[in-house]
Scaffold this motif. Structure first.
Motif, mmCIF file in Angstrom:
data_model
loop_
_atom_site.group_PDB
_atom_site.id
_atom_site.type_symbol
_atom_site.label_atom_id
_atom_site.label_comp_id
_atom_site.label_asym_id
_atom_site.label_seq_id
_atom_site.Cartn_x
_atom_site.Cartn_y
_atom_site.Cartn_z
ATOM 1 N N HIS B 125 44.157 43.829 32.797
ATOM 2 C CA HIS B 125 44.305 45.144 32.188
ATOM 3 C C HIS B 125 44.268 46.179 33.472
ATOM 4 C CE1 HIS B 125 43.438 44.300 28.229
ATOM 5 N NE2 HIS B 125 42.045 44.447 28.198
ATOM 6 N N MET B 126 44.010 45.732 34.461
ATOM 7 C CA MET B 126 44.179 46.705 35.779
ATOM 8 C C MET B 126 45.500 46.570 36.009
ATOM 9 S SD MET B 126 41.644 47.794 37.101
ATOM 10 C CE MET B 126 40.603 47.872 35.726
ATOM 11 N N MET B 127 46.507 45.596 35.948
ATOM 12 C CA MET B 127 47.805 45.785 35.911
ATOM 13 C C MET B 127 48.639 46.604 34.926
ATOM 14 S SD MET B 127 50.239 44.445 37.743
ATOM 15 C CE MET B 127 51.705 45.143 37.839
ATOM 16 N N GLY B 128 47.891 46.163 33.620
ATOM 17 C CA GLY B 128 48.596 47.263 32.558
ATOM 18 C C GLY B 128 48.145 48.699 32.800
ATOM 19 N N ILE B 129 47.080 48.919 33.120
ATOM 20 C CA ILE B 129 46.772 50.225 33.484
ATOM 21 C C ILE B 129 47.452 50.791 34.485
ATOM 22 C CG2 ILE B 129 44.850 52.065 33.979
ATOM 23 C CD1 ILE B 129 42.791 49.892 32.411
ATOM 24 N N ALA B 141 46.409 55.636 41.352
ATOM 25 C CA ALA B 141 45.762 55.005 40.490
ATOM 26 C C ALA B 141 46.200 53.478 40.634
ATOM 27 C CB ALA B 141 45.621 55.761 39.033
ATOM 28 N N PHE B 142 47.437 53.410 40.633
ATOM 29 C CA PHE B 142 48.069 51.886 40.409
ATOM 30 C C PHE B 142 47.415 51.491 41.861
ATOM 31 C CE2 PHE B 142 52.441 49.639 40.380
ATOM 32 C CZ PHE B 142 51.770 48.569 39.837
ATOM 33 N N VAL B 143 47.253 51.671 42.859
ATOM 34 C CA VAL B 143 47.005 51.334 43.978
ATOM 35 C C VAL B 143 45.624 50.852 43.699
ATOM 36 C CG1 VAL B 143 46.734 51.347 46.595
ATOM 37 C CG2 VAL B 143 48.588 52.348 45.136
ATOM 38 N N TYR B 144 44.712 51.837 43.389
ATOM 39 C CA TYR B 144 43.243 51.324 43.051
ATOM 40 C C TYR B 144 43.196 50.181 42.088
ATOM 41 C CZ TYR B 144 40.655 55.253 45.199
ATOM 42 O OH TYR B 144 39.772 55.926 46.106
ATOM 43 N N ALA B 145 43.813 50.312 40.772
ATOM 44 C CA ALA B 145 43.769 49.403 39.968
ATOM 45 C C ALA B 145 44.190 47.993 40.478
ATOM 46 C CB ALA B 145 44.357 49.581 39.013
ATOM 47 N N PHE B 146 45.339 47.992 41.445
ATOM 48 C CA PHE B 146 45.842 46.752 41.783
ATOM 49 C C PHE B 146 44.939 46.064 42.740
ATOM 50 C CE2 PHE B 146 48.669 43.454 43.411
ATOM 51 C CZ PHE B 146 49.355 43.230 42.452
ATOM 52 N N ASP B 147 44.134 46.902 43.536
ATOM 53 C CA ASP B 147 43.287 46.562 44.485
ATOM 54 C C ASP B 147 42.397 45.648 43.756
ATOM 55 O OD1 ASP B 147 41.989 45.998 47.057
ATOM 56 O OD2 ASP B 147 40.531 47.618 46.463
ATOM 57 N N ARG B 151 40.886 41.430 43.877
ATOM 58 C CA ARG B 151 39.675 40.861 43.985
ATOM 59 C C ARG B 151 39.509 39.787 43.172
ATOM 60 N NH1 ARG B 151 36.981 45.271 46.594
ATOM 61 N NH2 ARG B 151 38.553 46.057 47.914
ATOM 62 N N VAL B 152 39.988 39.941 41.878
ATOM 63 C CA VAL B 152 39.990 38.698 40.791
ATOM 64 C C VAL B 152 40.715 37.680 41.500
ATOM 65 C CG1 VAL B 152 40.143 38.171 38.400
ATOM 66 C CG2 VAL B 152 39.402 40.566 39.135
ATOM 67 N N VAL B 153 41.825 37.900 41.516
ATOM 68 C CA VAL B 153 43.028 36.906 42.307
ATOM 69 C C VAL B 153 42.136 36.183 43.515
ATOM 70 C CG1 VAL B 153 45.177 36.166 43.466
ATOM 71 C CG2 VAL B 153 44.865 38.230 41.580
ATOM 72 N N GLU B 154 41.539 36.896 44.153
ATOM 73 C CA GLU B 154 40.957 36.154 45.342
ATOM 74 C C GLU B 154 39.754 35.229 44.914
ATOM 75 O OE1 GLU B 154 39.231 39.130 48.135
ATOM 76 O OE2 GLU B 154 41.243 39.597 48.749
ATOM 77 N N PHE C 54 51.378 46.122 48.382
ATOM 78 C CA PHE C 54 50.112 47.038 48.358
ATOM 79 C C PHE C 54 49.105 46.943 49.236
ATOM 80 C CE2 PHE C 54 50.458 48.501 43.629
ATOM 81 C CZ PHE C 54 51.261 49.257 43.903
ATOM 82 N N SER C 55 47.901 47.535 48.934
ATOM 83 C CA SER C 55 47.036 47.563 50.073
ATOM 84 C C SER C 55 46.670 46.332 51.004
ATOM 85 C CB SER C 55 45.888 48.254 49.739
ATOM 86 O OG SER C 55 45.534 48.142 48.460
ATOM 87 N N LYS C 56 46.338 45.180 50.388
ATOM 88 C CA LYS C 56 45.813 44.319 51.217
ATOM 89 C C LYS C 56 46.893 43.598 51.971
ATOM 90 C CE LYS C 56 43.589 39.754 50.631
ATOM 91 N NZ LYS C 56 43.619 38.651 49.617
#
Ligand code: SF4
Lengths: 156, 381, 201
Positions: B125-129, B141-147, B151-154, C54-56
């Motif tokens: 959903h973060m990717m979609g939003i 907002a994209f950069v925020y969401a992707f960040d 975290r989940v990917v980590e 992106f950021s990381k």
């Protein structure tokens, strides 16, 4: 929906359309009902009226001489799902489209047409969807051969 | 970016004025088509008269490939279907195999599956939003969401060693148990999540420009959503209260306490906000699942390396981030499936585009497309 | 960087204000420093391509900036499976890029077809069948770090292929090669003897 209700429902549809393809099973709560290809449209209307308002999936299976078409319907009001199966002959793959009953069939039937070469009569826009428009052949048929395919060596 | 004028045709309108219908080709490589989608748009001035999505640019023949692979060898292929949410395809496929081969899955494996899928929902959903945000000009907002997605990917990387193609859910269980301390880091993540989501909410949905770009755009009625087979947030935003996790529950979802987010207007704004609010619910589910989970095996006993189900067919489905993701398997008794079909949610949702984009301007077409959250790996298969 | 040092020396000797270098050396040095990338993201690898910028992982710090327009860019990063249907579009986008241009093949799919090598009828087995690929990055998908390393390698490649006719530079950075004096197979930080403990049992 309980199994008994489902059985009753299918019995009702069966009497309506006399010549149902004699295949019927209830497994894991999903009913499977087989219909003759000519009966597909009328069965679809009956099922739609019985409350199956969603068409989840349309696909086909290559069975050699015939293609088996698989429709999965779902009803929110009955909380039940049902598989409708029918067969078309390989040398004359024509079947009525269910687009009028469930518009969701639009792209799914196009996909089956593209990959299996089954023609849906009455479909408003029957073009290839995944392969290029000028592509030749229907890739998901079991006998499909293409110079681009490299067969994987058999390891097992 | 290729916005090529394919043809111009001049006709006369009702009152005799010449009308030029312009055919513009958006894609297949366009930053706003989220992959390799292509839409052939017929424009009258700036207004879309007809939008015809052309898909198949990523058709890799996964269904055909599956016919020559064993059941276990297909799992990595399912990763590549929906590459924004690989865990879903893994799970849907494994459920179908388990149903076909009559396998039981240990409870711990079911809990871990729920946890990874809910985390995956947040990531997806973060990717979609985020992509929608980028389309409406809110790149921050994209950069925020992707960040948040990162975290989940980590967490997934700690779990199974891969960042994108996890290959984690296997027929009969999971590839491995969670490492020590993983559950704690998951709990830490979901505890911190709501505050971060609040930030994103006010940053993107609180922005007047984003609201103006999305509200009232691409309105989908509830009847159309049902008739056209839309599922997931796309349908729920239109007021269709339908979530497989709640209404056709599978796995351990009946033990979870969560709400189904339902919108009412069915426009692009609702679809995207529905995704955001679902992330809060996912965080709740993850928290409960971690609390309820006990130790134990994560793979069923006695699952053979070479699964050979009896002839027959099976279908199973899960609620993916984009909607109902189903896998239909036909077995002929050999170690390889006779046929595998993926019922893809994004495919059904994208079929709505011609209807939704009609009457809007070309710039709104991009917003509508983004709000349907297409992932072309799953659409084209 | 050697060239910069030489510039510095030159400035000192002349009292500042004058730079003495051959134009081609300056151009060759600067050309590789800011490779703008055209992200040809077609499939899963595109996600890692986004993650890298992106950021990381922050691709910008290496001077590489994704621009979704072929006419602005120097390097095409092919991220993802290329199908027969997509091939003409990729080729056309490549042809639209201004010279000089480079291609980075990211992921097994663009290297060789990868997981989609066998049994499929629609996948192009490797981007080098229709594009001149300069750098190959394996992985399915490669990590963002691997992509960044690939672009650093490309930088070196760009610098080595001088614009001046007949001129070549020596390899300067990157990993030591077997023929280099500094290359050795030995671990610079060998694990302490206590951890090996082979004869304890
Ligand atoms: S290399 Fe792997 S991750 Fe990358 S596009 Fe191909 S299948 Fe996807």
């Amino acid at each position: 929906m309980t199994q008994d209700e489902m059985t009753a429902l299918i019995a009702r549809i069966r009497t309506h359309n006399a010549d149902l393809y004699p295949l019927f099973s209830l497994e894991f709560g999903d009913a499977v009902v087989g219909v003759a290809p000519e009966e597909l449209s009328s069965t679809a209307c009956d099922l739609r009226e019985a409350g199956f308002d969603r068409l989840t999936m349309v696909t086909a299976v290559d069975r050699g001489e015939t293609f088996e078409l698989v429709y999965r319907l779902h009803s929110r009001s009955l909380t039940a799902s049902i598989f409708v199966k029918t067969v078309v002959r390989r040398d004359d793959p024509h079947i009525a489209s269910v687009y009028d009953v469930w518009p969701a069939a639009n792209w799914q039937e196009r996909e089956v047409f593209d990959l299996f070469g089954i023609v849906f009569d009455g479909h408003p826009d029957l073009r290839r969807i995944l392969m290029p428009y000028d592509y030749e052949g229907h890739p998901l048929r079991r006998d499909f051969e293409h110079p681009n395919i490299i067969r994987r060596p058999d390891y097992i | 970016m290729s916005l090529d004028i394919e043809s111009r045709s001049s006709t006369l309108s009702d009152d005799g004025m010449p009308v030029e219908e312009l055919v513009v080709n958006v894609g297949p490589s366009h930053p706003s088509t989220h992959g390799v989608g292509r839409v052939v748009v017929h424009l009258d001035g700036d207004v879309v008269v007809k939008a015809d999505p052309v898909i198949g640019y990523l058709h890799r023949g996964i269904e055909k490939m599956s016919e020559n692979r064993t059941y276990l060898q297909i799992v990595p292929l399912t990763d590549r279907l929906d590459y924004v949410g690989s865990m879903y395809a893994n799970w849907a496929y494994c459920r179908a195999v388990e149903r076909l081969a009559r396998m039981r899955v240990p409870e711990r494996a079911e809990y871990l599956r729920v946890i990874v899928c809910e985390l995956q929902r947040i990531a997806s959903h973060m990717m979609g939003i985020g992509a929608s945000a980028a389309d409406t000009g809110a790149f921050t907002a994209f950069v925020y969401a992707f960040d948040l997605r990162e975290r989940v990917v980590e967490l997934f990387e700690a779990l199974c060693g891969a960042r994108l193609t996890y290959n984690y859910v296997r027929p009969g269980g999971l590839s491995s148990d969670a490492p020590d301390g993983w559950e704690e880091s998951v709990v830490d993540f979901v505890h911190a999540l709501p505050r971060k989501l609040d930030e994103l909410d006010s940053l993107f949905f609180g922005n007047a420009i984003a609201r103006g770009r999305m509200k009232g755009i691409g309105v989908l009625s509830a009847q159309d959503a049902i008739a056209w087979g839309a599922t997931g947030p796309t349908a729920r935003a239109s007021g269709v209260n339908w979530d497989l996790r709640k209404h056709d529950p599978y796995s351990v979802y009946p033990r979870m306490d969560f709400d189904v987010v339902v919108g009412e207007r069915g426009d692009a704004y609702d679809r995207n906000r529905c995704r955001l609010l679902e992330c809060y619910e996912s965080a709740r589910i993850v928290e409960q699942a971690v609390a309820q989970m006990h130790g134990g095996p994560v793979h069923a006993e006695g699952v053979p390396r070479l699964i050979q189900p009896a002839p027959g067919d099976a279908y199973d489905q899960i609620e993916s981030a984009r909607g109902t993701l189903g896998v239909y398997l036909v077995s002929d008794g050999s170690p390889r499936p006779y046929r595998m079909h993926v019922r893809s949610a994004a495919f059904a949702n994208l079929a709505l585009l011609p209807m939704l984009a009609k009457g809007h301007t070309l710039s709104d077409l991009v917003v509508v497309l983004g709000s349907l959250d297409p992932v072309f790996g799953e659409i084209d298969r | 960087m050697a060239l910069v040092d030489r510039i510095g020396e030159g400035l000192e000797r002349l009292g500042g204000g004058v730079i003495l270098t051959s134009v081609d050396a300056l151009v060759d040095w600067s050309r590789g420093q800011s490779l703008w990338a055209f992200p040809m993201g077609t499939a899963c690898c595109a996600m890692e391509l986004i993650a890298a910028s992106f950021s990381k992982f922050d691709f910008d710090r290496l001077g590489t900036f994704p621009r979704p327009d072929p006419r602005h860019t120097d390097v095409m990063i092919l991220a993802g499976t290329i199908t027969e249907k997509m091939k003409p579009a990729v080729r056309r986008l490549y042809d639209q890029m201004p010279e000089p241009k480079w291609v980075v093949a990211m992921g097994n799919c663009t290297v060789s077809g990868g997981i989609f090598y066998y049994d499929t009828y629609s996948v192009v087995r490797g981007a080098d069948q229709f594009l001149p690929v300069d750098v190959y990055i394996s992985g399915c998908p490669p990590r963002p770090e691997a992509l960044q390393d690939g672009v650093l390698q490309l930088r070196e490649l760009v610098r080595m292929r001088s614009l001046a006719p007949g001129k070549r530079y020596e390899r300067e950075l990157a990993l030591p090669r077997p023929e280099d004096a500094s290359y050795s197979n030995e671990d610079p930080n060998p694990p302490s003897a206590g951890l090996e403990g082979g004869d304890a049992s």
